[in-house]
Scaffold this active site. Structure first.
Site, mmCIF file in Angstrom:
data_model
loop_
_atom_site.group_PDB
_atom_site.id
_atom_site.type_symbol
_atom_site.label_atom_id
_atom_site.label_comp_id
_atom_site.label_asym_id
_atom_site.label_seq_id
_atom_site.Cartn_x
_atom_site.Cartn_y
_atom_site.Cartn_z
ATOM 1 C CB SER A 62 -2.087 -1.743 6.558
ATOM 2 O OG SER A 62 -1.000 -2.484 5.169
ATOM 3 C CG ASP A 107 -4.612 2.700 0.594
ATOM 4 O OD1 ASP A 107 -3.114 2.579 -0.115
ATOM 5 O OD2 ASP A 107 -5.360 2.599 1.384
ATOM 6 C CG HIS A 157 -1.312 2.122 3.099
ATOM 7 N ND1 HIS A 157 -2.637 1.920 3.042
ATOM 8 C CD2 HIS A 157 -0.498 1.332 3.558
ATOM 9 C CE1 HIS A 157 -2.376 0.590 3.068
ATOM 10 N NE2 HIS A 157 -1.234 0.366 3.577
#
Length: 347
Positions: free
Chosen positions: A117, A251, A279
């Protein structure tokens, strides 16, 4: 410095301490801030960089296996986990500098970077700023390769976010958020795939200092329109650097189409999709994640960076990524992201 946990290497600089320890070094920390990290194992260096609102604890279950063949370093980014949370610079460039300082403190010249991320954006920025110290890139649901982001994160970037996050600490609010996320999971929504992790983010912001650091970090990369910085315009510079992209096809934070766009923009990159994962694919299927990381690091050679090659790439500039490809909605979206990249570039 306080002694490290069993199996961890003692820190060599006053500014870094093993994560989770409530102690400070006897000397002033570099730049004035205490930064926590986890370290284990021996072998080629592997740096694990967590996402926004998270900490090195997100990798805890994976570190023992990875440490069998690597020196694993997992920092708590400034403003996260057990690291200090000052009123400071929370840009991806500053975070990349922090990773460099940690590696220098540990006397590690180069490493393979695994970024999740926000951590993926930090890893890409590190490779851009310090290509000679980057051996490989493993980007997991990485930010910084497209404009879209979850609407909740866009909302938190707006004025009044402090009040919004403070409300989550009111009595009963965590229960209500938990019920909502469980409902999303029961309805089999993409958001529901990450329900446990998203609930952990609520717990990771227990006080005003933590919430302020979270908002500063978020506003450095996200605004009301979406992701505000990108490395997409410079992805061509990864030519010759082994790069692997790992993404969940469900995601809800950073859509999987970003993975395909980054894959097209990164010459020679490898793309692995985790079906049914959200995610956090390394939580959804840790065995596959470990296998891919081990296989990738053992079958690829570290990037052989040279100033001459870097100069040639810069002079040639970014090639088009969709020229000659079918005129599909996906390819048009990728090209749109590339056109917009110059106005959202990280420095």
């Amino acid at each position: 410095m306080c002694p490290p946990p069993e199996g961890a290497r003692a820190p060599t600089g006053g500014g870094f301490a093993p994560a989770g320890r409530a102690c400070r070094g006897p000397r002033p920390a570099p730049h004035g801030y205490r930064r926590a990290y986890r370290v284990a194992g021996e072998g080629p260096a592997l740096v694990l960089i967590h996402g926004i609102g998270d900490s090195s604890a997100t990798w805890a279950d994976l570190i023992p296996d990875l440490a069998r063949s690597h020196t694993v370093i997992a920092p708590d980014l400034l403003g996260h986990g057990s690291s200090d949370k000052p009123r400071a610079d929370y840009s991806v460039a500053a975070y990349a500098n922090g990773v460099r300082d940690l590696l220098t403190t540990l006397d590690i010249e180069s490493a393979t970077l695994v970024g999740h991320s926000l951590g993926g954006g930090v890893a890409m920025q590190f490779a851009y700023q310090f290509p000679e110290r980057t051996e490989r890139l493993i980007l997991v649901s990485a930010g910084g390769v497209g404009g879209e982001v979850n609407p909740v994160l866009r909302a938190v970037s707006l004025p009044g976010a402090h009040l919004m996050l403070s409300a989550l600490r009111l009595p009963g609010m965590r229960l209500q958020v938990g019920i909502f996320l469980r409902l999303m999971r029961l309805l089999d929504t993409d958001l529901g795939q990450d329900a446990p992790e998203l609930l952990n983010l609520v717990d990771a912001l227990p006080d005003a200092t933590s919430r302020s650091a979270f908002i500063r970090t978020l506003r450095a990369v996200v605004d009301w329109r979406g992701q505000a910085v990108t490395m997409l315009d410079r992805c061509y510079l990864t030519e010759g650097m082994p790069t692997m992209l790992l993404w969940g096809d469900r995601d809800s934070v950073v859509p999987v189409r970003h993975a395909y766009g980054a894959h097209q923009a990164m010459p020679g990159s490898r793309l692995e999709i985790f079906e049914g994962a959200g995610h956090f694919p390394f939580h959804s299927d840790p065995a596959r994640f470990l296998d891919l990381v081990e296989e990738f690091t053992s079958t690829t050679s570290p990037a052989d960076w040279s100033r001459e090659h870097w100069r040639e790439l810069l002079r040639a500039g970014r090639p088009g990524t969709t020229a000659g490809r079918p005129d599909t909605a996906h390819n048009r979206a990728v090209e749109r992201d590339l056109r917009e990249a110059s106005e959202r570039s990280a420095t």
